[in-house]
Design a protein around this motif. Structure first.
Motif, short mmCIF file in Angstrom:
data_model
loop_
_atom_site.label_atom_id
_atom_site.label_comp_id
_atom_site.label_asym_id
_atom_site.label_seq_id
_atom_site.Cartn_x
_atom_site.Cartn_y
_atom_site.Cartn_z
N UNK A 150 37.40 34.92 35.85
CA UNK A 150 38.66 35.67 35.79
C UNK A 150 39.81 34.78 35.35
N UNK A 151 39.80 33.54 35.77
CA UNK A 151 40.86 32.61 35.35
C UNK A 151 40.81 32.34 33.86
N UNK A 211 31.11 33.59 44.18
CA UNK A 211 32.55 33.81 44.25
C UNK A 211 33.29 32.84 43.33
N UNK A 212 32.90 31.58 43.37
CA UNK A 212 33.57 30.58 42.52
C UNK A 212 33.35 30.90 41.04
N UNK A 213 32.16 31.35 40.68
CA UNK A 213 31.91 31.66 39.27
C UNK A 213 32.70 32.89 38.83
#
Length: 95
Positions: free
Chosen positions: A92-93, A85-87
């Motif tokens: 996306x950021x 999820x963090x990756x």
């Protein structure tokens, strides 16, 4: 635990990573290793005796492994999914 929108390929990769981490965790557990060696030694010793019940030993070994896997699986799955999820969020950021 995964969102419905996740692609089958991503789901396969995540599940594979969970199983690899579970395998590494179980292999790295020295206490479990000792318990398994003891269980296999007892099974071999009992198997050498006429009338020894190998099925009882097999069931005990399977119960030991599945019990440890069930204990470890929630934390491993949570960690792998959080990393994924963090990756995804970081990617996306960046875009």
């Amino acid at each position: 635990l995964l969102p419905e929108s996740i692609s089958p390929g991503a789901k396969t990769r995540i599940v594979g990573e969970i199983y690899r981490d579970l395998d590494s965790t179980l292999r790295g557990n020295s206490q479990l290793g000792k318990q398994l060696r003891d269980a296999f030694a007892a099974a071999a010793k009992d198997g050498a005796n006429p009338g020894g019940d190998a099925r009882v030993h097999q069931q005990a070994i399977v119960a030991l492994m599945t019990g440890r896997a069930r204990q470890a699986l929630p934390a491993i799955a949570k960690r792998v999914i959080n990393e994924w999820t963090h990756s995804v969020v970081a990617g996306n950021r960046e875009r």
